[in-house]
Design a protein around this motif. Sequence first.
Motif, PDB file in Angstrom:
ATOM      1  N   THR A 275      11.580  18.115 -28.951  1.00  0.00           N
ATOM      2  CA  THR A 275      12.669  18.968 -29.408  1.00  0.00           C
ATOM      3  C   THR A 275      12.751  20.149 -28.454  1.00  0.00           C
ATOM      4  OG1 THR A 275      13.644  20.044 -31.359  1.00  0.00           O
ATOM      5  CG2 THR A 275      11.321  20.457 -30.961  1.00  0.00           C
ATOM      6  N   THR A 276      13.960  20.644 -28.256  1.00  0.00           N
ATOM      7  CA  THR A 276      14.170  21.791 -27.370  1.00  0.00           C
ATOM      8  C   THR A 276      14.808  22.906 -28.177  1.00  0.00           C
ATOM      9  OG1 THR A 276      14.539  20.277 -25.513  1.00  0.00           O
ATOM     10  CG2 THR A 276      15.173  22.577 -25.197  1.00  0.00           C
TER      11      THR A 276
ATOM     12  N   ASN B 263      25.776  17.481 -29.866  1.00  0.00           N
ATOM     13  CA  ASN B 263      26.671  16.931 -30.882  1.00  0.00           C
ATOM     14  C   ASN B 263      28.089  17.415 -30.656  1.00  0.00           C
ATOM     15  OD1 ASN B 263      23.898  17.410 -32.880  1.00  0.00           O
ATOM     16  ND2 ASN B 263      24.847  15.398 -32.805  1.00  0.00           N
ATOM     17  N   LEU B 264      29.045  16.669 -31.181  1.00  0.00           N
ATOM     18  CA  LEU B 264      30.459  16.974 -31.012  1.00  0.00           C
ATOM     19  C   LEU B 264      31.014  17.713 -32.227  1.00  0.00           C
ATOM     20  CD1 LEU B 264      31.636  13.595 -29.466  1.00  0.00           C
ATOM     21  CD2 LEU B 264      31.770  15.836 -28.329  1.00  0.00           C
TER      22      LEU B 264
ATOM     23  N   LEU C 227      21.316  22.450 -34.501  1.00  0.00           N
ATOM     24  CA  LEU C 227      22.461  23.355 -34.572  1.00  0.00           C
ATOM     25  C   LEU C 227      23.610  22.720 -35.337  1.00  0.00           C
ATOM     26  CD1 LEU C 227      23.717  26.034 -33.958  1.00  0.00           C
ATOM     27  CD2 LEU C 227      24.439  25.160 -31.730  1.00  0.00           C
ATOM     28  N   ARG C 228      23.785  21.419 -35.188  1.00  0.00           N
ATOM     29  CA  ARG C 228      24.816  20.729 -35.965  1.00  0.00           C
ATOM     30  C   ARG C 228      24.597  20.968 -37.455  1.00  0.00           C
ATOM     31  NH1 ARG C 228      25.402  16.372 -39.085  1.00  0.00           N
ATOM     32  NH2 ARG C 228      27.339  15.133 -38.968  1.00  0.00           N
TER      33      ARG C 228
ATOM     34  N   TYR D 102      30.957  20.807 -27.593  1.00  0.00           N
ATOM     35  CA  TYR D 102      29.673  20.201 -27.888  1.00  0.00           C
ATOM     36  C   TYR D 102      28.678  21.316 -28.194  1.00  0.00           C
ATOM     37  CZ  TYR D 102      27.260  21.037 -23.364  1.00  0.00           C
ATOM     38  OH  TYR D 102      26.653  21.603 -22.271  1.00  0.00           O
ATOM     39  N   THR D 103      27.680  20.987 -28.976  1.00  0.00           N
ATOM     40  CA  THR D 103      26.732  21.994 -29.461  1.00  0.00           C
ATOM     41  C   THR D 103      25.301  21.494 -29.293  1.00  0.00           C
ATOM     42  OG1 THR D 103      26.565  21.174 -31.750  1.00  0.00           O
ATOM     43  CG2 THR D 103      28.421  22.616 -31.242  1.00  0.00           C
ATOM     44  N   ASN D 104      24.417  22.403 -28.983  1.00  0.00           N
ATOM     45  CA  ASN D 104      22.994  22.143 -29.132  1.00  0.00           C
ATOM     46  C   ASN D 104      22.277  23.480 -29.272  1.00  0.00           C
ATOM     47  OD1 ASN D 104      22.116  23.126 -26.496  1.00  0.00           O
ATOM     48  ND2 ASN D 104      22.785  21.176 -25.605  1.00  0.00           N
TER      49      ASN D 104
END
Length: 258
Positions: free
Chosen positions: A31-32, A166-167, A189-190, A222-224
């Motif tokens: 995991t980051t 994620n979108l 984060l999603r 997009y999200t992370n």
Amino acid sequence: MFWYDGKLIHSQTLELNINDPGLLYGATVFTTLRVYENSLDSNLTNWQAHCDRLLSSIQSFAWQQPDWKRVRQGAQLLLPHFPVLRITLFPDGRESIIGRFLPPDLTEKQKNGIACYVASSEFSRSLPSHKTGNYLSAWLAKTSSNAQEAILVDAQGNWLETSTGNLLGWCDGSWWTPPIKAGILPGILRSQLVNWLQNQQQPMQQEPWSVELVQKFEAIAYTNSVVEIIPIHTVHQPTGSLQYNPHHPSFQQIRGLF
């Protein structure tokens, strides 16, 4: 400088047994996370959620659990030096933690967005609900084009996620994101965004992103956990490019989370 198997190591190399399954098969989970307020306990850092996702994968694979106190110790030692930490766990309980800096062009990307392309369905990730060390398909998808990100799709052409996140999309007065059951990584984060929007009583649709739906979006991103939210202004695909508004006012709403 990095942390490995209970020790802080001042080097850029790591020695592994040549038969280590992490080396041979990518048999690791990772995991980051981005450290906010210089603290693992910050709500935005979301340390526990990252550990919980690692634990879920370890339990699914019937691997040995790491010494979680030692994992946190390593993260604590590295966080004064790096705002981003990648935690990797091996099947026998060993842990590795490396640090890195935020992308130098992150602010520019957050402000003006990026271009993506739709990758072939052959690049879909294996074991998509887990973040494993076998990340070759996503890496190939991202590096096989001059675009800044790749969008991964299923056999029907539905958009799933990007190679690193994620979108999220906006249309018809609502936020949209592909559902977990579609075969995507349950991003930390999603989950934060979905919960936050629901708590704010904002509409959120978790539906498959079909070829028809993606043409309706006014804005997508997009999200992370590292980059937060990056708008996508152009998506290149074999049938022609799609254009979206990277400055859409809807983004101001969710940026309030940070």
